[in-house]
Design a protein around this motif. Structure first.
Motif, short mmCIF file in Angstrom:
data_model
loop_
_atom_site.label_atom_id
_atom_site.label_comp_id
_atom_site.label_asym_id
_atom_site.label_seq_id
_atom_site.Cartn_x
_atom_site.Cartn_y
_atom_site.Cartn_z
N ALA A 105 -4.47 -14.04 1.44
CA ALA A 105 -4.37 -13.10 2.56
C ALA A 105 -3.88 -13.77 3.84
O ALA A 105 -3.76 -13.10 4.87
CB ALA A 105 -5.73 -12.44 2.82
N LEU A 108 -1.31 -12.15 6.15
CA LEU A 108 -1.66 -10.88 6.79
C LEU A 108 -2.17 -11.10 8.21
O LEU A 108 -2.31 -10.14 8.98
CB LEU A 108 -2.71 -10.13 5.96
N LEU A 115 -1.80 -5.27 6.52
CA LEU A 115 -2.35 -4.96 5.20
C LEU A 115 -1.87 -3.59 4.74
O LEU A 115 -1.42 -3.44 3.59
CB LEU A 115 -3.88 -4.98 5.26
N CYS A 159 -9.45 -2.79 1.77
CA CYS A 159 -8.81 -2.82 0.46
C CYS A 159 -9.47 -1.80 -0.48
O CYS A 159 -8.79 -1.10 -1.23
CB CYS A 159 -8.87 -4.22 -0.15
#
Length: 318
Positions: A105, A108, A115, A159
């Motif tokens: 990640a 991001l 995201l 997420c």
């Protein structure tokens, strides 16, 4: 015979070696369309991974996303999979299903607009970190062995809301157990093996395997030689990991995540994606058809059908 492979690093290799083409074989790449077609790979996950961890920004990820769409998803024999209907379409028309994933990640930058943009560009699975620490969580080789940051916990929740599947391969053990507590959806380990069989820190403990089974997750056994056996691994040694996880009750929670193009050394006989059928043949020799087909295809297919977004799921709100 059909196969799903949950992890390869072809996109990273294509960024570093721009002469490589997905549509044709190369001695410098493990994965190509002809090799996947030859072996019966029906769905391939393609990870965007940025090797230089000191210079990762979102535009580095965009380069990988763009490459996926320009070189992989545009192929006439490929269907890009964003939802369950795409998965069914790929199977019905006999084309290769391609799923875009993100390994780490870092790029991001802790920005949830990034995201959601990644989601809108097709990212459907996220490996939270790669071995070491980033803004979200510690990796398995990070000396302090910590877990999630507050922003990392927010990442998990976002997420889960979007429908991006979380991948614990490379995650610290502390992070794993924290995720197990806070995740609202099943999660996976796309390219990890059993630590009890091969004691490498990137492999999963029995306790982690049992937790993944309990959460109805998936474990993608990988072909990284030193994750399979400490020395002189062979294809048959992958089956030892299957037997161990199966004995823990994980037969329905097993698949494969080759890590092709993420390794410089290979198990003899599994040097590239065109050899996947050799593993399949060994599985069908040892296990009943239902089990072997589950490891190769059906277990991942069931998981994706249950955890990819529905067809009517719209774009994420920015």
């Amino acid at each position: 015979m059909k196969i799903i492979d949950a992890h390869c690093d072809l996109l990273d290799k294509m960024i570093r070696h721009q002469e490589l083409e997905f549509k044709q074989d190369s001695i410098h790449a493990d994965v190509s369309f002809p090799r996947l077609h030859k072996s019966g790979v029906a769905v391939q996950c393609f990870a965007v991974f940025v090797a230089n961890k000191h210079h990762i920004r979102f535009d580095s990820l965009l380069e990988g996303f763009d490459l996926f769409h320009e070189k992989i998803a545009s192929h006439e024999g490929v269907v890009a999979i964003r939802n369950r209907s795409d998965l069914l379409q790929a199977a019905s028309c006999g084309k290769l299903g391609a799923i875009l994933t993100l390994e780490g990640a870092d790029g991001l930058e802790g920005n949830f607009v990034y995201l959601r943009t990644a989601y809108n560009l097709g990212v459907r699975m996220l490996g939270i970190t790669w071995n070491y620490a980033n803004w979200a969580c510690d990796g398995v080789l990070e000396p302090r062995k910590g877990g999630f940051t507050e922003k990392g916990r927010q990442l998990v929740r976002e997420c889960n809301r979007l429908g991006i599947i979380l991948d614990v391969s490379h995650l610290s053990e502390s992070g794993f157990w924290e995720l197990e507590q806070i995740a609202a959806r099943p999660f996976v380990a796309t390219h990890s093996n059993a630590q009890k069989v091969c004691p490498h820190p990137r492999n999963l403990t029995d306790e982690q395997i049992l937790a993944l089974i309990k959460r109805d997750g998936l474990i993608g056994l990988t072909f990284v030689p030193w994750f399979v056996k400490a020395s002189e691994p062979a294809i048959k040694d992958i089956l030892t990991h299957i037997d161990h996880i199966g004995a823990l009750g994980g037969s329905r929670h097993l698949g494969f995540g080759s890590d092709f193009d993420g390794i410089d050394y290979h198990i003899p006989g599994l040097e590239h994606a065109g050899h996947f059928d050799r593993l399949a043949n060994e599985l069908h020799k040892k296990y009943p058809v239902e089990l072997a087909d589950g490891f190769l295809y059906n277990n991942w297919h069931r998981f994706f059908m249950e955890n990819l977004p529905e067809q009517e799921a719209g774009r994420a709100k920015l």
